[in-house]
Write a protein that holds these residues in place. Structure first.
Motif, PDB file in Angstrom:
ATOM      1  N   UNK A  93       7.834 -30.210   4.949  1.00 37.47           N
ATOM      2  CA  UNK A  93       9.045 -30.762   5.537  1.00 37.47           C
ATOM      3  C   UNK A  93       9.810 -29.803   6.421  1.00 37.47           C
ATOM      4  N   UNK A  94      10.858 -30.345   7.025  1.00 33.09           N
ATOM      5  CA  UNK A  94      11.768 -29.582   7.872  1.00 33.09           C
ATOM      6  C   UNK A  94      13.035 -29.269   7.089  1.00 33.09           C
ATOM      7  N   UNK A  95      13.443 -28.023   7.135  1.00 33.13           N
ATOM      8  CA  UNK A  95      14.583 -27.588   6.365  1.00 33.13           C
ATOM      9  C   UNK A  95      15.862 -27.501   7.170  1.00 33.13           C
ATOM     10  N   UNK A  96      16.818 -26.769   6.640  1.00 35.27           N
ATOM     11  CA  UNK A  96      18.122 -26.599   7.266  1.00 35.27           C
ATOM     12  C   UNK A  96      18.043 -25.621   8.448  1.00 35.27           C
ATOM     13  N   UNK A  97      18.912 -25.809   9.409  1.00 31.69           N
ATOM     14  CA  UNK A  97      19.033 -24.867  10.515  1.00 31.69           C
ATOM     15  C   UNK A  97      19.688 -23.588  10.012  1.00 31.69           C
ATOM     16  N   UNK A  98      19.165 -22.461  10.434  1.00 33.96           N
ATOM     17  CA  UNK A  98      19.730 -21.167  10.052  1.00 33.96           C
ATOM     18  C   UNK A  98      20.548 -20.648  11.236  1.00 33.96           C
ATOM     19  N   UNK A  99      21.858 -20.620  11.062  1.00 37.10           N
ATOM     20  CA  UNK A  99      22.748 -20.205  12.143  1.00 37.10           C
ATOM     21  C   UNK A  99      23.171 -18.753  11.946  1.00 37.10           C
ATOM     22  N   UNK A 100      23.456 -18.095  13.050  1.00 38.68           N
ATOM     23  CA  UNK A 100      23.851 -16.693  13.020  1.00 38.68           C
ATOM     24  C   UNK A 100      25.350 -16.538  13.232  1.00 38.68           C
ATOM     25  N   UNK A 101      25.919 -15.567  12.516  1.00 36.51           N
ATOM     26  CA  UNK A 101      27.315 -15.185  12.718  1.00 36.51           C
ATOM     27  C   UNK A 101      28.254 -16.394  12.747  1.00 36.51           C
ATOM     28  N   UNK A 102      28.071 -17.291  11.806  1.00 39.08           N
ATOM     29  CA  UNK A 102      28.845 -18.529  11.759  1.00 39.08           C
ATOM     30  C   UNK A 102      29.530 -18.678  10.408  1.00 39.08           C
ATOM     31  N   UNK A 103      30.529 -19.545  10.380  1.00 41.24           N
ATOM     32  CA  UNK A 103      31.218 -19.861   9.138  1.00 41.24           C
ATOM     33  C   UNK A 103      30.650 -21.180   8.623  1.00 41.24           C
ATOM     34  N   UNK A 104      30.035 -21.137   7.440  1.00 44.22           N
ATOM     35  CA  UNK A 104      29.277 -22.272   6.923  1.00 44.22           C
ATOM     36  C   UNK A 104      29.892 -22.816   5.635  1.00 44.22           C
ATOM     37  N   UNK A 105      29.829 -24.132   5.501  1.00 41.79           N
ATOM     38  CA  UNK A 105      30.280 -24.795   4.279  1.00 41.79           C
ATOM     39  C   UNK A 105      29.135 -25.614   3.710  1.00 41.79           C
ATOM     40  N   UNK A 106      28.858 -25.409   2.441  1.00 40.76           N
ATOM     41  CA  UNK A 106      27.873 -26.202   1.716  1.00 40.76           C
ATOM     42  C   UNK A 106      28.616 -27.173   0.815  1.00 40.76           C
TER      43      UNK A 106
END
Length: 270
Positions: A93-106
């Motif tokens: 499958x295809x997973x989550x995008x991995x972003x750089x230098x970002x503020x992330x909320x799960x």
């Protein structure tokens, strides 16, 4: 060609009655992306898809969180323990995008927190910060919070009945602006689809990027059987997902409304 991997359970515990947390030492290393899944072969029962919760590359140990929801997972809960040998294939499958230098909320609902430890690790490696909002029905159903707190910057816990942490469901917490998605660059979510449908639409209205991990009945796991197809785009959860971006999800009439049973019949989401 399908390649099976073999492993032995080196850690096994039940943090709560309906959750089995297993660590499996694999014979061959894998290279999972956050949000991907494996197909676990259960003799005499068949195969089931399970989210990859975490993976230690140095020790070649795969972590799985298995919720007790039916016949197969009940069998696993009753028979799998330390020293049990298992056979699996994947990751798929295809997973989550991995972003750089970002503020992330799960944003996770109950056992929907399963795929996120590995995601948090990868995001931190890319210089991003991660906060987590996880919801449970009540205090007695809370698990894995200590692990999340060791990884994420902030972990917010909500319970429907207010027995621990914030009071209210995930939609209620977001509606009341206790946590505002506008403070983040991207939101990742997994859990009950009704909850995820709200999260995706809420983020879209606030112009915040959002990705959701969907669960569907899967037979093959590699896009051949069509058991997990989504109308009207014909996307397969196992091959085109299980993670989808908001712009795709909002085009799917099935998202938040329907899934398919063992025979492929469309039924209302439970």
């Amino acid at each position: 060609m399908t390649y099976y991997n073999r492993g032995i359970i080196v850690h096994c515990e039940k943090p709560i009655e309906r959750i089995l947390w297993c660590s499996i030492k694999l014979e061959r290393p894998i290279k999972p992306q956050p949000g991907q899944f494996i197909m676990l072969w259960v003799p005499d029962y068949g195969e089931i898809p399970l989210s990859i919760s975490d993976y230690n590359e140095d020790r070649n140990i795969l972590e799985l969180i298995i919720a007790r929801v039916g016949k197969v997972t009940s069998y696993i809960h009753e028979t799998y323990t330390m020293g049990t040998y298992v056979t699996l294939r994947g990751p798929y499958g295809k997973g989550f995008s991995i972003v750089k230098n970002s503020k992330c909320l799960i944003i996770a609902g109950g056992s929907g927190l399963a795929p996120f430890p590995l995601l948090i690790r990868r995001l931190l490696q890319e210089g991003s910060s991660v906060d987590v909002l996880v919801g449970f029905r009540t205090l007695s159903e809370i698990f894995h919070i200590d692990k999340l707190r060791k990884l994420a910057e902030n972990v917010y816990v909500a319970t429907d009945d207010g027995s621990y942490g914030l009071k209210g469901t995930i939609p209620e917490v977001l509606t009341s602006n206790i946590i505002t998605v506008e403070d983040y660059d991207i939101v990742y979510t997994c859990g009950k689809e009704i909850m995820m449908s709200y999260v995706v639409r809420h983020c879209y209205a606030k112009r915040v990027r959002c990705e959701a991990s969907l669960e569907r009945y899967m037979k093959c796991g590699i896009g051949l059987c069509g058991a997990c197809v989504l109308d009207p785009l014909g996307l397969r959860v196992c091959k085109d997902g299980p993670v989808f971006p908001d712009k795709i999800l909002l085009k799917l009439e099935d998202f938040g409304n329907y899934w398919r049973d063992f025979c492929g019949r469309k039924v209302k989401l439970p």
